[in-house]
Every structure is written in structure tokens, then in C-alpha cells.
Design a protein around this motif. Structure first.
Motif: not given
Length: 216
Positions: A61, A65, A99
Motif C-alpha cells: 500500500q 501510495y 484512496h
């Protein structure tokens, strides 16, 4: 003499039995503790595996990101207004639990990153907030409807409400965001999912991103 021998044998037998009983009890206690330690070790190993999976997920993640941020920064150098939109999206998406790439996808589909976009159905700004539907519930300030931060915040409030209605099913939430409760437009979800940053960078030239970043 024979009587004394029998007594000695009896005493020896009793002592032997007592000793063996104590030994068996000690062995049983040792086995119990050993099995308990094995069970604890097994639980620890399961916990370690679980933590390793969580760490791997968080690392992926984080990588995702950071890649997203890198690409945003790369686009921002070319399109100043994009930088402002991206900064607001990264801040607000965390506040609402989405997100940032998803939010950028919604903005891309809804308004092509044009803060002044107006649809024939009365939707305004980056996230195409439908004023007639939401003006009372969200107490919308008409004068700020085209403001980048204000419009994104309104859009995320709406998307969050639909996400709660959809019990966390983001595809269903996107259907609702696009059409309310009328019908499911699967094409909309597919377009949002065709992530901006996986597209040809040259496609960004059609977006209205060339204004100075200080303008709404």
C-alpha cells in the motif's frame, strides 16, 4: 532373620513405588509444560505469520501510495492547477477514508479536472455536485461551489454517504454517486477504474490544468 529381610524388601518396594510415582508425576508435569509451550509457540508463529502478511500489505500500500504521489508531482510540474487539486485530494481522501487514486478517477470522469465544469443536469465543479439534490442536506454555499477544496469536500461527503448505504461496496457507491438510485451504469465504474496514472501522459493535454495554481 527372614522376617527382617521381608521387611527390608517391603520397605524397598514401597520406596521404589513412591520414587517411580514421583518420577511419573514429574514426567507428566514436564510433558504438560512442554505441550503448553509448544501450543504457545504455535500461537506465536501464527501471530508472526499474520504480522508478516499485514506488513507485506502495508508495504504494498505504501509503495502504491508513493508511486501515486510521484506521478502526481510529475504531472504537477507541467500543470500547475493539477498540483492544487492533487494536494486537496490527498488530504481530503484520507479524512474520508478513500484512496486518493479513486478520488482522482472520479474527478477525471466527472469534470476532466475542470473546476468550472457545469453539466446540463445542474452539477457543478470538479466532482459535479448536484446542487438541486444536495443543497439543503449539505447546506451548500452557492458562492463557493467552484472552489477546489470546497467542491472536493462536498463530493467526498456525498461519496461517503453512498459508501455507507452500500455497506462499503465501493463499486455500488460509485453507481449511486453517478446516478443516485435510478440505475446502475457499469460504464461509469469502469471509467473511474481506468486509473488516470496508468493512462498516456499526453492525454492530460486535453484537461484544463494550465491555470496558475492560485486560481480556483
Amino acid at each position: 532373620m527372614q522376617h527382617n529381610v521381608r521387611k527390608m524388601v517391603l520397605v524397598f518396594t514401597v520406596l521404589l513405588v513412591a520414587g517411580l510415582s514421583g518420577l511419573f508425576l514429574a514426567i507428566a508435569e514436564f510433558n504438560r509444560k512442554y505441550e503448553s509451550q509448544l501450543e504457545s509457540l504455535g500461537k506465536m508463529q501464527q501471530r508472526v505469520r499474520s504480522l508478516e502478511k499485514e506488513l507485506d500489505l502495508r508495504n504494498r500500500q505504501l509503495k502504491d501510495y508513493e508511486i501515486t504521489r510521484y506521478r502526481v508531482q510529475a504531472f504537477a510540474r507541467r500543470y500547475p492547477l493539477f498540483d492544487r487539486i492533487a494536494q486537496v485530494v490527498f488530504q481530503k481522501s484520507r479524512e474520508y477514508g478513500f484512496h486518493p487514486r479513486l478520488v482522482m478517477g472520479v474527478i477525471q470522469v466527472e469534470s476532466a479536472f475542470n473546476p468550472k465544469a457545469v453539466s446540463h443536469r445542474g452539477a457543478y465543479g470538479l466532482m459535479q455536485v448536484n446542487l438541486s439534490v444536495w443543497k439543503d442536506e449539505l447546506k451548500i454555499d452557492r458562492r463557493r461551489i467552484f472552489d477546489v477544496e470546497y467542491n472536493i469536500d462536498l463530493g467526498l461527503q456525498i461519496l461517503k454517504q453512498y459508501s455507507l448505504v452500500a455497506k462499503g461496496n465501493i463499486q455500488r457507491a460509485l453507481h449511486l454517486y453517478n446516478n443516485g438510485y435510478k440505475y446502475n451504469n457499469t460504464g461509469y465504474v469502469l471509467r473511474v477504474n481506468s486509473v488516470l496514472f496508468d493512462s498516456d501522459v499526453n492525454q492530460l493535454s486535453r484537461f484544463n490544468l494550465t491555470q496558475p495554481s492560485g486560481q480556483p
